[in-house]
Design a protein around this motif. Structure first.
Motif, PDB file in Angstrom:
ATOM      1  N   ASP A 138     -15.096  28.074  29.267  1.00  0.00           N
ATOM      2  CA  ASP A 138     -15.733  27.122  28.367  1.00  0.00           C
ATOM      3  C   ASP A 138     -14.819  26.781  27.196  1.00  0.00           C
ATOM      4  O   ASP A 138     -14.840  25.652  26.685  1.00  0.00           O
ATOM      5  CB  ASP A 138     -17.050  27.710  27.855  1.00  0.00           C
ATOM      6  N   SER A 139     -13.994  27.747  26.771  1.00  0.00           N
ATOM      7  CA  SER A 139     -13.080  27.472  25.658  1.00  0.00           C
ATOM      8  C   SER A 139     -12.105  26.358  26.018  1.00  0.00           C
ATOM      9  O   SER A 139     -11.810  25.485  25.191  1.00  0.00           O
ATOM     10  CB  SER A 139     -12.313  28.743  25.279  1.00  0.00           C
ATOM     11  N   ILE A 142     -14.171  22.866  26.302  1.00  0.00           N
ATOM     12  CA  ILE A 142     -14.519  22.248  25.013  1.00  0.00           C
ATOM     13  C   ILE A 142     -13.335  21.489  24.436  1.00  0.00           C
ATOM     14  O   ILE A 142     -13.472  20.363  23.945  1.00  0.00           O
ATOM     15  CB  ILE A 142     -15.014  23.331  24.038  1.00  0.00           C
TER      16      ILE A 142
END
Length: 582
Positions: A138-139, A142
């Motif tokens: 997810d990092s 994003i």
């Protein structure tokens, strides 16, 4: 004095691993090496052109770092597309497929190698990517935002191997990927299911919260079963059932099954009702209710989730197996279910032969369907245990080969770990076997077969009392247990000198085979019931006239050979020939 500091920086880490590398090298080591080296050199060029740096290439792995996350994703997409193109010139069994994981995190970079938790996360994300696929954290997602021509499919929070915290992950979908079409009979070979929000028939806000908690927990618990395709939480929680019927809702969600639940007050406590619905026919396949007191909300939430998850899976599989008799499918998980039921029945050699036919049918359509490979491993292990194979020395190597291939295709598949672990017992690798069974249970805390397999491991490593507890957990999670659960439990009870319980356990098996009867005969003999022991012995000896008590050493793989002696003594007490003790 200048303090020593390690050179840390933020980077996008790409980890690539070749699928089925062991099989490829086993089949043709020279050709695999040359092909892979050619592919890796091409990957180095792609990585460099995207501003990255190849840090390490060892065996079938590649590690690279990028200053920009978007560049790492586009490099990964280009690598997978080039592999697809190159594979088109190779026969199917020589094609090289890869998984790629990408994470954005801090690394320690000494100019030659990189280290750190960020690298570990990328490696673990690679493990959950499908063959030919890309999985990113997810990092990274994003930071990338909507700047690329690819799309992303959220797969929720994942408990990665040896990573303490759960990591939100996404699959990268490029233009060359074919999106899944939603129909009432999905193409995914797994059993598809959606958990609808539990309705609250009470104004009690705590009970309403329990209903929502049960919905979320049950989705998470079912998602741990690799044979299920579970609709994600955000989709399930957004459904409204009052405006559409169950058949239409199942078609809308693209699932075969729906779980519907409600919670209401009952006296001074509450009652939770759960139903399993066939979304095609609209019929109810199973229902159950659970009662509790208001002071037990949190504890009963966990209990209900565990019981519902394990019971649902068993009923799903039985429903799918029945349905398979009335319709023909291609690479359908129902074929795997039917095959596994044949293996677990353990009644005649034809069972495993028919199971292998079904497993090979699935693999012929989808060679990368790991559960079918795990099943093939189980058939060969069963042939060894039942002495059905005319070439018994080939059973363990074949079982090991298929189990290993399954793990290479999907290292996060708890079923593959369980099968490989159980197989490891008969390879004499008891420590390795326990390790894989523990991994299976870490991946899926509701995996009944893994609990039963751990029970076997405890038996054969000399802890029958702990084995009884472990197999009891398997029974709790599987209300339709195969006969080998009871066979294992009876051995543990016998080794704990609980002979009466061993007799009762074996008598619960509908169709006793000679392995069951041997334990039953020895148990009767220990209880002093020599007439019953003799009747069981005569049935066994009529089937296998040359059998001796000492032959059991070949079928029960104890780490310490002395631990099987009480069973051999019981067989001799029952009148079996002693045989050669060496």
């Amino acid at each position: 004095m200048v303090a020593d500091t390690l050179p840390r920086r933020l980077a996008a880490i790409l980890h690539l691993d070749v699928v089925e590398f062991s099989r490829l090298t086993h089949d043709n080591e020279d050709a695999t090496y040359r092909t892979l080296q050619n592919y890796l050199r091409d990957m180095d060029t792609v990585i460099e052109n995207r501003g990255g740096r190849t840090v390490d290439r060892s065996g079938d792995n590649l590690l690279a770092v990028f200053p920009v996350a978007a560049d790492s994703v586009m490099a990964a997409v280009s690598i997978q597309e080039r592999l697809t193109t190159k594979n088109g010139a190779l026969p199917a069994d020589r094609q090289i497929h890869a998984r790629i994981g990408i994470n954005l995190g801090d690394i320690i970079d000494d100019g030659q190698r990189v280290f750190g938790d960020g690298v570990n996360v990328a490696a673990r994300l690679q493990e959950i990517a499908p063959p030919g696929g890309i999985c990113i954290s997810d990092s990274a997602r994003i930071v990338i935002g909507n700047s690329l021509s690819v799309s992303f499919q959220a797969v929720g929070e994942q408990q990665l191997r040896n990573i303490a915290s759960k990591i939100s992950a996404h699959l990268v979908i490029s233009d060359s990927d074919q999106p899944r079409q939603s129909t009432h009979e999905p193409d995914d070979p797994r059993l598809s299911i959606a958990v609808l929000p539990f309705t609250s028939q009470t104004e009690n806000s705590d009970l309403a919260g329990l209903g929502m908690g049960l919905t979320v927990d049950l989705i998470s618990a079912l998602s741990r079963f690799r044979q299920l395709f579970v609709i994600a939480q955000h989709t399930s929680l957004a459904q409204k059932r009052d405006s559409v019927g169950t058949i239409a809702l199942g078609r809308q969600l693209g699932t075969r099954y729906l779980v519907d639940g409600s919670i209401r007050t009952a006296g001074k406590g509450f009652r939770v009702a759960v139903q399993l619905i066939d979304a095609v026919s609209g019929g109810y396949l199973w229902s159950e209710s659970y009662d509790g007191g208001n002071q037990e909300l949190l504890s009963i939430q966990d209990e209900i989730t565990q019981r519902v998850a394990s019971t649902l899976v068993s009923n799903l599989e039985h429903s799918a197996a029945r349905r398979a008799d009335t319709r023909r499918t291609d690479a359908d998980y129902t074929d795997v279910i039917r095959a596994r039921q044949l293996v677990y029945r353990m009644q005649e050699p034809r069972d495993t032969e028919m199971a292998r036919t079904l497993f090979h049918k699935v693999i012929g359509i989808d060679p990368q369907f790991a559960p079918a490979l795990s099943g093939l491993a189980l058939t060969h292990l069963t042939d060894l245990l039942m002495s059905w194979s005319p070439e018994p020395d080939t059973c363990v190597p074949r079982a090991t080969q298929y189990a290993q291939q399954s793990l290479e295709l999907d290292y996060t598949d708890s079923l593959a770990h369980a099968v490989y672990g159980i197989t490891g017992l008969w390879r004499g690798q008891h420590i390795e076997a326990v390790s894989h069974l523990e991994q299976a249970l870490e991946l899926n805390p509701n995996h009944a077969d893994a609990f039963a397999g751990m029970g076997l491991a405890l038996i054969f490593t000399g802890d029958p009392v702990a084995s009884i507890r472990q197999i009891g957990l398997a029974f709790e999670r599987n209300p339709f247990p195969p006969s080998w659960y009871r066979w294992a439990l009876a051995i543990a009870q016998y080794n704990s000198a609980r002979y009466h319980e061993a007799v009762q356990t074996l008598q619960a098996i509908p169709d006793l085979n000679r392995f069951h009867r041997r334990v039953l005969s020895a148990s009767y003999a220990r209880l002093g019931d020599l007439d019953s022991a003799r009747r069981q012995r005569e049935i066994v000896m009529a089937e296998t006239p040359g059998y001796t008590a000492a032959d059991s050493r070949l079928h029960q793989p104890y780490a310490n050979p002395a631990h099987i002696q009480p069973f051999i003594d019981g067989l001799v007490l029952a009148g079996f020939p002693a045989g050669d003790p060496s």
